[in-house]
Design a protein around this motif. Structure first.
Motif: not given
Length: 285
Positions: A46-51, A69-71, A79-83, A116-126
């Motif tokens: 385990a590790v500490l982490g913060n979006f 990836l879930v938040s 902002e957090c998930e796209t980053k 969620h839709a914007h993040i999905d689009h960002h992921l598919r374009a990544s």
């Protein structure tokens, strides 16, 4: 090596349990020292982490090639998930499995559905290989209403709409299979429970589980907003919940039932009745 974000959520806990039981290489990311110690006492890396701290995420990702990836829904989720996706790409993550939402839509008036839709689009374009899980509303959401339910009332603004509520543990089970098999890349899976239920159905099943009559009260939006705010919901969350139930659920825009949970896991999704019985002490106190 899989990095599991949201490891302390119901979804994340189930996923970590299955990964550990099946001796898969993974690392759990959490936000607090006591959570870190709890995982390590179980023998889990385990590790500490913060979006909200991309550098902590970068550190957590080191040595991993897959990201779960879930938040939680909040005003900073987009902002957090796209980053996080951008950091994952920089760190050579090859595959991301993401939990989205069944009502995700770029034009949605529900704030997290739009995010969620914007993040999905960002992921598919990544350029990273991906699988997107789109569950409907969680059964666990009703645990935020235990106080009025214990007094015999289920307050909502859902009208007569039907939802195939899913136990979040079933999402974790799907995630395990998707992450550990090879044939799910570029797939989007809509996930739901075994039956479509209205609020009267929910009230009836809660009544049966706790041995006390629960009555569904379809409140006007302003009254439900007051109730949500009084129970600690932020203005952003209260407004979003009202929009979701009044627009998506009450107007019958939620997606219909599918069989993806069983198809992917060979495991029937949990019924709301079983969920209510397991949590009857919470609903009756």
């Amino acid at each position: 090596m899989i990095l599991v974000t949201g490891a302390t959520s119901v979804i994340g806990q189930k996923l970590c349990q299955l990964l550990a039981e099946n001796k898969k290489a993974f690392r759990a990311m959490c936000r607090k020292e006591d959570q870190l110690e709890k995982f390590r006492k179980q023998g889990i890396d385990a590790v500490l982490g913060n979006f909200e701290d991309p550098e902590s995420l970068r550190s957590a990702i080191k040595g991993c090639n897959t990201l779960f990836l879930v938040s939680p829904p909040n005003e900073n989720q987009l902002e957090c998930e796209t980053k996080a996706i951008d950091v994952a790409k920089q760190e050579q993550i090859a595959y991301i499995v993401r939990v989205s939402a069944s009502d995700a839509n770029l034009r949605s008036s529900v704030p997290w559905a739009k995010a969620h839709a914007h993040i999905d689009h960002h992921l598919r374009a990544s350029g990273i290989a991906w699988t997107i899980l789109k569950p409907t509303a969680f059964m666990q959401n009703f645990l935020t209403m235990t106080k009025p339910i214990s007094k015999g009332f289920l307050p909502q603004v859902g009208g007569k709409g039907l939802v195939g509520y899913i136990d979040a543990q079933d999402i974790g089970r799907v995630a395990y299979h998707v992450l550990t098999q090879e044939n799910h890349k570029r797939a989007t899976y809509y996930l739901n429970g075994p039956e479509a239920l209205g609020m009267n159905d929910i009230a009836s099943q809660l009544s049966d589980a706790i041995g006390k009559t629960i009555r569904y009260v379809n409140l006007p939006s302003f009254a439900f907003r007051i109730l949500l705010r009084a129970t600690g919901a932020s203005r952003w969350l209260a407004n979003g919940l009202i929009e979701h139930y009044a627009e998506v659920v009450a107007k019958n825009h939620d997606h219909d039932l599918g069989e993806e949970v069983f198809r992917l896991t060979n495991h029937q999704p949990r019924s709301f009745h079983d969920f209510a019985i397991e949590n009857k002490d919470k609903f009756s106190n």
